[in-house]
Design a protein around this motif. Structure first.
Motif, PDB file in Angstrom:
ATOM      1  N   PHE A  58     -23.976 -66.780 -47.943  1.00  0.00           N
ATOM      2  CA  PHE A  58     -23.321 -68.059 -48.243  1.00  0.00           C
ATOM      3  C   PHE A  58     -24.086 -69.242 -47.643  1.00  0.00           C
ATOM      4  CE2 PHE A  58     -19.782 -65.047 -48.765  1.00  0.00           C
ATOM      5  CZ  PHE A  58     -19.315 -65.441 -50.003  1.00  0.00           C
ATOM      6  N   SER A  62     -21.967 -73.287 -52.146  1.00  0.00           N
ATOM      7  CA  SER A  62     -20.769 -72.468 -52.222  1.00  0.00           C
ATOM      8  C   SER A  62     -20.290 -72.086 -50.827  1.00  0.00           C
ATOM      9  CB  SER A  62     -21.038 -71.207 -53.053  1.00  0.00           C
ATOM     10  OG  SER A  62     -21.300 -71.519 -54.397  1.00  0.00           O
ATOM     11  N   GLY A  63     -21.228 -71.797 -49.953  1.00  0.00           N
ATOM     12  CA  GLY A  63     -20.879 -71.474 -48.576  1.00  0.00           C
ATOM     13  C   GLY A  63     -20.258 -72.653 -47.851  1.00  0.00           C
ATOM     14  N   CYS A  85     -19.746 -60.416 -43.369  1.00  0.00           N
ATOM     15  CA  CYS A  85     -19.864 -60.721 -44.792  1.00  0.00           C
ATOM     16  C   CYS A  85     -20.377 -59.465 -45.491  1.00  0.00           C
ATOM     17  CB  CYS A  85     -20.828 -61.886 -45.023  1.00  0.00           C
ATOM     18  SG  CYS A  85     -20.245 -63.474 -44.390  1.00  0.00           S
TER      19      CYS A  85
END
Length: 206
Positions: A58, A62-63, A85
């Protein structure tokens, strides 16, 4: 030990021939990101091109949006002792002929998922990001909107989210309950699980 498993995953080249045939013709670069002590699990789809290049999950816009949804900053998000993650596939799967992301190869989860999850015995909160994670972890076949709309069925130990891609901005606007109802509960649960590590004065901003 987790370090050994991470090394095994990092060395995985099962999809070398598959990736060579994609539009990007890239080599495998798994991005394992977890420790047995992690209390928050982020389960997503697969790394994108930017994550493939940086080696950090990410590590893109988007992260940034996901961290805002969670209410935490980059330092805590990337503390593997606290946050794991684990995507459906550890490598960037490449683009198809139209430039769209290919789906995560099933062989990745089949090879590694059980072993990784077996090490994550300290997880108190799981955040499932996107349809692949919803299906992989909950066995759900409903669409993302229906699944996320029924988020209370799984909370507070599991939260289901849409993908934080900026392509989903329209979806968020059409579904105001997501920001008004779900996100405050998610942030409260993240704060509870990560205390005393969380710093409320360093909340990520997009």
């Amino acid at each position: 030990m987790s370090q050994t498993l991470q090394q095994e995953i990092s060395a995985c080249r099962l999809c070398g021939e598959r990736f060579a045939l994609t539009k990007t013709a890239h080599r495998p670069r798994p991005v394992p990101w977890f420790r047995p002590t992690a209390r928050l699990l982020i389960a997503g789809q697969a790394p994108g091109m930017r994550v493939h290049e940086s080696g950090r999950p990410f590590d893109d816009r988007s992260g940034d949006r996901l961290r805002d949804w969670l209410g935490i900053g980059r330092d805590l998000f990337y503390d593997q002792a606290q946050v794991a993650c684990v995507p459906a596939a550890f490598c960037f799967p490449g683009y198809d002929a139209k430039g769209s992301d290919l789906p995560p190869p099933k062989i990745c989860a089949q090879t590694w998922q059980d072993r990784v999850m077996g090490e994550l015995q300290s997880v108190q909160l799981t955040v499932l990001v996107g349809g692949y994670a919803h299906k992989g972890h909950l066995g759900l076949r409903a669409g993302v909107t229906e699944t996320v709309r029924n988020w209370r069925d799984h909370a507070p130990s599991v939260f289901v989210l849409p993908h934080p891609s900026w392509r989903n901005t329209g979806w968020i606007r059409k579904n105001p309950w997501f920001e008004e109802e779900l996100l405050p509960q998610l942030r409260a649960q993240v704060a509870k699980v990560l205390q005393p590590k969380i710093d409320h004065n360093a909340v990520a901003q997009v």
